[in-house]
Design a protein around this motif. Structure first.
Motif, mmCIF file in Angstrom:
data_model
loop_
_atom_site.group_PDB
_atom_site.id
_atom_site.type_symbol
_atom_site.label_atom_id
_atom_site.label_comp_id
_atom_site.label_asym_id
_atom_site.label_seq_id
_atom_site.Cartn_x
_atom_site.Cartn_y
_atom_site.Cartn_z
ATOM 1 N N ASP A 8 0.809 -1.213 0.000
ATOM 2 C CA ASP A 8 0.000 0.000 0.000
ATOM 3 C C ASP A 8 0.846 1.268 0.000
ATOM 4 O O ASP A 8 0.503 2.258 -0.658
ATOM 5 N N ASP A 9 1.953 1.264 0.731
ATOM 6 C CA ASP A 9 2.802 2.456 0.784
ATOM 7 C C ASP A 9 3.395 2.768 -0.590
ATOM 8 O O ASP A 9 3.416 3.938 -1.022
ATOM 9 N N SER A 23 2.708 6.016 -2.963
ATOM 10 C CA SER A 23 3.845 6.816 -3.415
ATOM 11 C C SER A 23 3.842 6.990 -4.929
ATOM 12 O O SER A 23 4.065 8.093 -5.442
ATOM 13 N N CYS A 55 -4.777 10.108 -2.679
ATOM 14 C CA CYS A 55 -3.510 10.626 -3.220
ATOM 15 C C CYS A 55 -3.638 11.248 -4.611
ATOM 16 O O CYS A 55 -2.626 11.659 -5.186
#
Length: 379
Positions: free
Chosen positions: A144-145, A149, A184
């Motif tokens: 997920d990170d 990103s 995001c």
């Protein structure tokens, strides 16, 4: 001028991230540059790529090409070969032993345009020089990170449309990814999903309804079910009126034609085989069906994108290939720009030929660090 000889340069290197979807996973690059050289010294460039297994040693690639492909090219002019129509009959209807098809088409069109003194997109009849690009993560295997990103970076440099991979065995994970994407990218962004044929027809309908009820608007769903299930695709087209069915990625030219004739897609997905794409593009235009250009090696598909009237979107996936050429395709502010250089504008980098060529097949453990990807933040 007639074709006089060819060069093949084999490359193999690590990717800067694991790419893939619900069906495939890859963490290395296996590609060879094909250069077709005319008597005048002009060079047409294409790339031979495999996703799943390393290419054989360069000597073997050259031998197979010389026996299977070169006899039909040698002594001919590129401009004549790109327009040649063959009769697919009997044993003549077969694939090459190695994936030369796209590389040959791209190299021939590159050379034909250079000898005409034109950018490839102009030779193909373009009326514009740019097309909207969407950010595609090839993100199924990212945590997920890393997912956040990647898409945060894409949003920060001007993309307004984003495609993510779904089709996980745990549908809640697909829903979570869509929620993460919302965190995001700007509100109002275009969102596409791609299960890569992970679902059945009824399953796809159920899940698309659930995605909508969870508050996610989709521009399209790509390859939700099996590519040849025309009845299922057509049913989905009529049932999910709030989004579009994008299909055709996995089909050859004949398969794409049958898909169109079955009225089984709202959008036809094509890739990098220039001759095939232009032929099916003309047919799609006759039927009023939009086209999307999927991933093409080093974004050479931008030439077809700006030449076909039905193309609105080109896929860009931030893959670390740019070091292979002297000057990559320009992508900025959410648009891909067709270069005004003769041919497709991509020239093999002599530096890359010296530093990254791998004439012999290497084990994955021998590849070392990935080349730098200038379109992503440094790690």
């Amino acid at each position: 001028m007639s074709l006089s000889h060819f060069r093949i340069t084999r490359f193999q290197f690590a990717r800067d991230r694991v790419i893939g979807d619900s069906q495939v996973r890859a963490d290395d690059v296996n590609v060879a540059a094909l250069e077709l050289v005319s008597e005048s010294g002009e060079v047409g460039l294409g790339f031979i790529q495999t996703l799943f297994n390393p290419l054989p040693d360069q000597q073997e690639i050259e031998s197979v090409f010389e026996h299977e492909v070169w006899p039909s090219l040698k002594g001919n002019r590129a401009i004549a070969l790109v327009h040649r129509v063959n009769r697919p009959r009997g044993g003549n209807q077969r694939a090459y032993s190695l994936p030369f098809h796209e590389a040959v088409q791209v190299a021939l069109w590159d050379l034909a345009a250079k000898e005409a003194g034109l950018p490839l997109h102009v030779l193909l009849g373009s009326r514009r020089n740019r097309v909207k690009a969407y950010a595609s993560g090839l993100d199924f295997h990212l945590d997920d990170d890393a997912f956040v990103s990647l898409f945060s970076h894409a949003a920060s440099i001007g993309y307004s449309a984003f495609k993510i991979k779904v089709g996980h065995r745990d549908f809640d994970r697909d829903l979570r990814r869509l929620e993460l994407l919302k965190t995001c990218v700007p509100a109002g962004s275009k969102v596409m999903i791609d299960p890569n044929e992970a679902w059945t027809s009824k399953e796809a309908l159920t899940k698309l309804v659930a995605i909508r009820e969870a508050g996610h608007d989709l521009l399209w769903v790509e390859d939700p079910i099996l590519r040849h299930d025309h009845d299922g695709l057509r049913t989905l087209r009529h049932a999910v009126t709030w989004t579009q069915i994008n299909s055709g990625e996995y089909l050859d030219l004949q398969g794409k034609r049958l898909l169109l004739e079955a009225h089984a897609a709202d959008i036809l997905n094509v890739h990098g085989q220039v001759t095939d794409v232009m032929r099916i593009g003309w047919l799609a235009a006759e039927l009023g069906i939009p086209i999307s250009i999927g991933n093409t090696f080093l974004e050479a598909g931008v030439h077809m994108a700006v030449a076909l009237p039905e193309v609105e979107w080109l896929e860009y996936s931030f893959q670390n290939f740019d070091h292979l050429v002297e000057q990559p395709i320009e992508i900025r502010d959410g648009y891909a720009y067709a270069p005004d250089r003769p041919g497709h504008g991509l020239v093999l980098s002599e530096k890359a030929r010296g530093e990254w060529s791998r004439p012999r097949r290497l084990a994955r453990s021998e590849l070392g660090a990935a080349p730098e990807n200038p379109r992503l933040p440094a790690k």
